[in-house]
Design an enzyme around this catalytic site. Structure first.
Site, PDB file in Angstrom:
ATOM      1  NE  ARG A   1     -39.237 -30.010 -16.231  1.00 62.70           N
ATOM      2  CZ  ARG A   1     -39.047 -28.967 -16.141  1.00 62.70           C
ATOM      3  NH1 ARG A   1     -39.844 -28.016 -16.893  1.00 62.70           N
ATOM      4  NH2 ARG A   1     -38.520 -28.200 -14.955  1.00 62.70           N
TER       5      ARG A   1
ATOM      6  CG  ASN B   1     -40.994 -29.373 -20.502  1.00 61.46           C
ATOM      7  OD1 ASN B   1     -41.808 -29.053 -19.530  1.00 61.46           O
ATOM      8  ND2 ASN B   1     -40.024 -29.237 -20.600  1.00 61.46           N
TER       9      ASN B   1
END
Length: 400
Positions: free
Chosen positions: A96, A12
């Protein structure tokens, strides 16, 4: 094919940090290891812990030798992971990605074409998208041949009704993709899934979720599906955030450009980096710093933040035709009891009332006795949601 002992790595990448979690591919959720490099480009710090929460690494750098960009930070993470993999094979890497545009509404295997399409959306999420893609590129370099899966924050909102997503512009703008997308979808999807497991009846009802962190938004959900969200074409819209303005009259921007000579670069810098809690207070974007400050600007910034969140709860309740639960999540939502209390204080007309003792204890259910609308506090898990998506996509690919 996933084999016993294989692992899924989730990355992420944010504007100044890279978070990671390593999962046993056959035991998702529940990360084996988690950590991050934060403060990239400023005062970097690497930390990591195991599944029990034990600290395994905590490294800070002086000016020399510090990772100066996301590629260097990922090399730090990969170097550390090499010592704990213990023969495990990384079978896939999930990422992400903030913006998927109008067409990418589900996780996808990344190839050159996908990277090009996502790169074209970078201007719509300048604090995130370039770093998300840099993380994918760096991971592909370090793990050649390992499948990379992009999971989108916009995907959860793609089933909105046209009325909720359109702007009052000629139709050709909507056809070009100028529409409201919504963000924080991986977090909202996790909360919807979690509620369905713990309280199916409530999950099937009308729920407003407040994802309040450095980035903040709210989502109206019915039967676990997103009906509306406070964020729009970009992750700049909606409530004020750490450094982002949130909703602003576009006439203000036209005025600044015409009267102050501000160009698009200057406007972007203002709205994304010098606004929100940081800009209003002149002190910090961190709620903890503002609550500890005696500066009246800090108090004013927090008052405005709570006012705007409260207003959006009411608006989303209207979009749902009522409300059965309000759920707080993310860093502020999960931990800032005083902020939750201030937001809920004006929502008694919706049946929302919190128990002060339960709220101060960050209890899972902070509803006051007799309140007709439940108020919950739930931890979110974007990385765990990504890991689930990665495994599901790999399984579908194997069956195809």
């Amino acid at each position: 094919m996933i084999a016993t002992g294989d692992a899924v790595l989730v990355i992420n990448a944010g504007s100044s940090s890279i978070k990671f979690e390593l999962f046993d591919a056959q035991q998702v959720p529940g990360a084996l290891y988690a950590g991050q490099v934060e403060g990239i480009g400023a005062a970097p710090r690497f930390s990591a812990k195991d599944a029990a929460g034990a600290r395994l690494a905590d490294q800070r750098w002086s000016e020399g030798g510090a990772p100066g960009d996301h590629g260097a930070a990922l090399r730090v993470i990969i170097g550390w992971l090499a010592g704990v993999l213990a023969g495990r094979r990384i079978a896939a890497i999930g990422h992400r990605v903030v913006h998927g545009g109008p067409d990418l509404a589900a996780p996808v295997l990344v190839d050159a074409t996908v990277m090009e399409r996502l790169g074209a959306l970078a201007s719509l999420a300048p604090l995130h998208q370039p770093h998300n893609l840099a993380g994918i590129a760096a991971a592909a370099e370090h793990f050649p041949g390992v499948p990379q899966v992009a999971c989108f924050d916009t995907a959860f909102h793609r089933a909105h009704a046209w009325e909720a997503d359109t702007y009052a512009l000629p139709p050709e703008f909507y056809a070009r993709g100028i529409r409201r997308y919504g963000f924080h979808g991986l977090s909202y999807e996790y909360i919807a899934r979690s509620l369905a497991q713990t309280d199916p009846a409530l999950a099937a009802g009308r729920v407003v979720v407040a994802h309040l962190g450095n980035g903040a938004s709210l989502c109206a959900m019915h039967d676990g599906r997103s009906i509306d969200s406070t964020m729009g074409f970009t992750a700049l819209d909606g409530v004020p955030m750490g450094t982002r303005s949130g909703q602003i009259d576009p006439g203000v921007l036209l005025h600044l450009m015409a009267s102050d000579g501000m160009d698009t670069t200057a406007v972007q810098k203002l709205l994304y980096g010098n606004a929100g809690l940081k800009g209003m207070s002149g002190i910090s974007q961190d709620v903890r710093d503002l609550e500890a400050s005696a500066d009246p600007r800090a108090a004013a910034a927090l008052s405005h933040f709570c006012w705007r969140v409260r207003r959006e709860v009411g608006a989303l309740a209207a979009a749902l035709g009522g409300i059965d639960a309000l759920v707080f999540t993310a860093g502020i939502g999960e931990n800032a009891a005083s902020i939750r209390a201030r937001i809920c204080a004006g929502l008694g007309f919706l049946g929302i009332e919190v128990d002060p003792a339960l709220n101060d204890a960050n209890a899972p259910d902070i509803s006051a006795p007799g309140a007709t609308t439940r108020v919950l506090v739930r931890a979110t898990d974007e990385e765990g949601m990504i890991a689930r998506h990665v495994l599901a996509l790999l399984q579908r690919s194997e069956k195809a």
